[in-house]
Enzyme design. Structure first.
Site, mmCIF file in Angstrom:
data_model
loop_
_atom_site.group_PDB
_atom_site.id
_atom_site.type_symbol
_atom_site.label_atom_id
_atom_site.label_comp_id
_atom_site.label_asym_id
_atom_site.label_seq_id
_atom_site.Cartn_x
_atom_site.Cartn_y
_atom_site.Cartn_z
ATOM 1 N N ARG A 133 28.844 46.438 36.423
ATOM 2 C CA ARG A 133 30.728 46.527 36.079
ATOM 3 C C ARG A 133 30.764 46.896 34.737
ATOM 4 O O ARG A 133 31.915 47.485 34.732
ATOM 5 C CB ARG A 133 31.278 46.378 37.005
ATOM 6 C CG ARG A 133 31.066 44.217 37.350
ATOM 7 C CD ARG A 133 31.853 43.592 37.565
ATOM 8 N NE ARG A 133 31.647 44.017 39.433
ATOM 9 C CZ ARG A 133 31.837 43.230 40.099
ATOM 10 N NH1 ARG A 133 32.490 41.808 39.806
ATOM 11 N NH2 ARG A 133 31.370 42.488 41.402
ATOM 12 N N HIS A 189 36.845 44.556 36.517
ATOM 13 C CA HIS A 189 36.043 45.649 37.175
ATOM 14 C C HIS A 189 36.487 47.083 37.061
ATOM 15 O O HIS A 189 37.417 47.750 36.905
ATOM 16 C CB HIS A 189 36.657 45.179 38.954
ATOM 17 C CG HIS A 189 36.013 45.949 39.305
ATOM 18 N ND1 HIS A 189 35.966 46.732 40.238
ATOM 19 C CD2 HIS A 189 34.997 44.680 40.842
ATOM 20 C CE1 HIS A 189 34.903 46.882 41.046
ATOM 21 N NE2 HIS A 189 34.597 45.535 41.296
ATOM 22 N N HIS A 222 39.837 41.096 35.780
ATOM 23 C CA HIS A 222 38.651 39.954 37.021
ATOM 24 C C HIS A 222 38.310 39.491 37.689
ATOM 25 O O HIS A 222 38.231 38.236 38.620
ATOM 26 C CB HIS A 222 37.965 42.044 37.995
ATOM 27 C CG HIS A 222 36.975 41.765 39.216
ATOM 28 N ND1 HIS A 222 37.697 41.566 40.486
ATOM 29 C CD2 HIS A 222 35.853 41.070 39.863
ATOM 30 C CE1 HIS A 222 37.141 41.168 41.706
ATOM 31 N NE2 HIS A 222 36.111 41.336 41.204
ATOM 32 N N GLU A 240 23.980 43.966 46.351
ATOM 33 C CA GLU A 240 24.948 44.654 45.061
ATOM 34 C C GLU A 240 24.773 44.388 44.358
ATOM 35 O O GLU A 240 22.884 44.181 43.538
ATOM 36 C CB GLU A 240 26.007 43.214 45.141
ATOM 37 C CG GLU A 240 26.606 43.200 46.368
ATOM 38 C CD GLU A 240 28.169 42.698 46.497
ATOM 39 O OE1 GLU A 240 28.054 41.857 45.363
ATOM 40 O OE2 GLU A 240 28.987 42.525 47.154
#
Ligand SMILES: Cc1cc2nc3c(=O)[nH]c(=O)nc-3n(C[C@H](O)[C@H](O)[C@H](O)COP(=O)(O)OP(=O)(O)OC[C@H]3O[C@@H](n4cnc5c(N)ncnc54)[C@H](O)[C@@H]3O)c2cc1C
Length: 490
Positions: A275, A228, A336, A114
């Site tokens: 992000r 996010h 988020h 990720e």
């Protein structure tokens, strides 16, 4: 429900459930959730859990470094070391408890990559890892004879008593009662609902943080909030579900209102930048194009692959009449995750004797100013276990004080006026979103304080609506006061 427990745990997300499982049969535990057991941020987690399980291609130092880099080096290094070094055995433990992680052809847990991770170290269950974890942990907790687990029971009051706490509990369809506990672990989750747009579950109203604050516990970095970049942007619905980073990881393009890619104009990593960078790029592009319309386009990938890799996202989008194998997905940034929270030490102890906090409501310092993807479920597991271990250690020498007789509370009062929650959400969205608006903070803080003042002194009926509104107003005031202080000191 009994009247006395050794330990009260507030929350049935990853932190509360895993914490409860650490106690032996002779320790009585009460575990509560204010809504259904499975309604939590934990059960919404998609991507997975980060842990160094492949010691040939990965090592602790790399995971530590990735966490510090993402956190802008504002992390607590000691806490990061605990997280990274102890986390793998907790992940193996939940696998043993029945979490159905995806396996490779050799039968080992699949590890994916990720953004921000330098190695493949995210273990997962398709794109619904959180649900796989909470389902397995709920089942394991239900088998424990010493744990009473209740859904739809709201904590409406938490007060200190000699040798423990008095907790006011309000079942959804029943009578309020007051129970006592020698120790309390707050595992009550984040604050997403203080924003207009959030990926968070409806339970994320900051109740635990508010109870800890009212008891005088130290709260730290509550204004460190992660946004996010890609939540599904429904036309007429405030609810937002996450379109995971992994969709961009698999090659989706981010498009502006003209259908053009733009992310690489703001950062050379384009769609795969961290992000916060992508969220910022969207907001700047939104100003430049005078439009809030943005899309993810993954239609150039094989439809069978998309359906297999992202079954949950595929289904959720289909419910909104978007077939992601053929259509662009409307997206926009939203709140988020909360990096700050109730300040705790390496044993998850708050500054209040016998009060612990774990998971998203806590501030261990592991995330610094920006959380590395998939480190939060790991934090919930490691620090809830540590809280339980510390309580068990203390219990060895802790003599049980007879619980005081608690009389029931009168919860009656006036009806809450409409609009307070909406107004709080508007204030936060206005001045403390992706691109901050410092000039609006003083006025918005004053408005939030007025609302909080009325909630505290207005004589309202105590129910879930009231407790949540009070929590949201308290959180907004703490966040905006912190921001104001920082702005003044710059
Ligand atoms: C859409 C989404 C995707 C995510 N994906 C990932 C991911 O892939 N990997 C990762 O590591 N992290 C991810 N995260 C973050 C992670 O899921 C959360 O930070 C973490 O699960 C929080 O767990 P928790 O146990 O602290 O709180 P939660 O899971 O939110 O649980 C909070 C519990 O507290 C209870 N509660 C709250 N107030 C009260 C009250 N007054 N009375 C009684 N009960 C109360 C609630 O009912 C609930 O049971 C994601 C988050 C979201 C929203």
């Amino acid at each position: 429900m009994n009247k006395e427990y050794d330990v009260l745990i507030v929350g049935t997300g990853a932190a509360g459930l895993y914490g409860a499982l650490q106690f032996p049969d002779d320790v009585s535990v009460l575990l509560i959730s204010k809504r259904e057991l499975s309604l939590s941020n934990s059960s919404l987690a998609q991507g997975g859990v980060a842990a160094v399980l492949d010691t040939i291609n990965d090592d602790y130092q790399l995971h530590i470094q990735d966490t510090l880099t993402a956190g802008k080096n504002k992390n607590n290094l000691a806490a990061v070391e605990v997280l990274v070094k102890e986390g793998p055995s907790d992940v193996l433990r939940i696998k043993e408890l029945g979490v159905d992680f995806d396996l490779d052809e050799k039968g080992e847990m699949q590890k994916t990559l990720e953004a921000g991770h330098s190695r493949h170290r995210i273990v997962h269950h398709k794109d619904s890892t959180g649900k796989a974890i909470t389902d397995a942990l709920i089942e394991a907790v239900r088998k424990r004879p010493n744990v009473d687990i209740y859904d739809n029971v709201l904590l409406y009051k938490l007060e200190k008593r000699a040798g423990g706490f008095a907790a006011g509990l309000l079942p959804e369809n029943g009578q309020a009662s007051v129970v006592t506990a020698r120790y309390c672990i707050l595992a009550s989750g984040g604050i997403g609902r203080v924003y207009q747009y959030t990926t968070n579950s409806a339970i994320a109203t900051g109740d635990g943080i508010t109870f800890a604050y009212m008891l005088g516990a130290a709260i730290r970095h509550l204004s460190w909030i992660q946004f996010h970049p890609t939540a599904f942007a429904a036309e007429n619905d405030r609810e937002r579900f996450l379109i995971s980073e992994a969709v961009r990881g698999e090659g989706a393009y981010l498009l502006n209102c003209e259908g053009k890619r733009f992310a690489h104009r703001y950062d050379e990593r384009g769609e795969l930048a961290p992000r916060d960078v992508v969220s910022n790029a969207i907001m700047l592009e939104s100003r430049a194009t005078n439009s809030e319309k943005f899309y993810l386009d993954i239609t150039h990938k094989d439809p069978a692959f998309i359906r297999e890799r992202f079954p949950m996202i595929y289904e959720k989008c289909l419910e909104e009449q978007i077939d992601i194998t053929k259509d662009w997905i409307p997206v926009f940034p939203c709140q988020h995750y909360l990096m700050g929270g109730i300040d705790v030490d390496l044993h998850a102890r708050t500054t209040i004797d016998r009060l612990y906090a774990a998971g998203e409501c806590s501030h261990t310092g592991v995330h610094g100013a920006n959380r590395l993807a998939s480190n939060s479920l790991l934090e919930a597991l490691v620090f809830s276990r540590r809280a339980a271990e510390d309580i068990l250690q203390r219990m060895k020498t802790d003599t049980r004080t007879p619980a005081s007789e608690e009389s029931p509370d009168d919860l009656s009062g006036k009806q809450l006026p409409h609009g307070y929650r909406t107004e709080i959400r508007r204030l936060m969205q206005d001045c403390h979103f992706v691109i901050k608006k410092p000039e609006a903070v003083p006025e918005n803080l004053a408005l939030a304080k007025n609302i909080l003042n009325d909630l505290l002194n207005g004589g309202y009926e105590i129910n879930r609506d009231y407790i949540e509104a009070r929590s949201l107003a308290t959180v907004a005031v703490i966040v905006l006061e912190e921001v104001l202080k920082e702005n003044d000191s710059e």
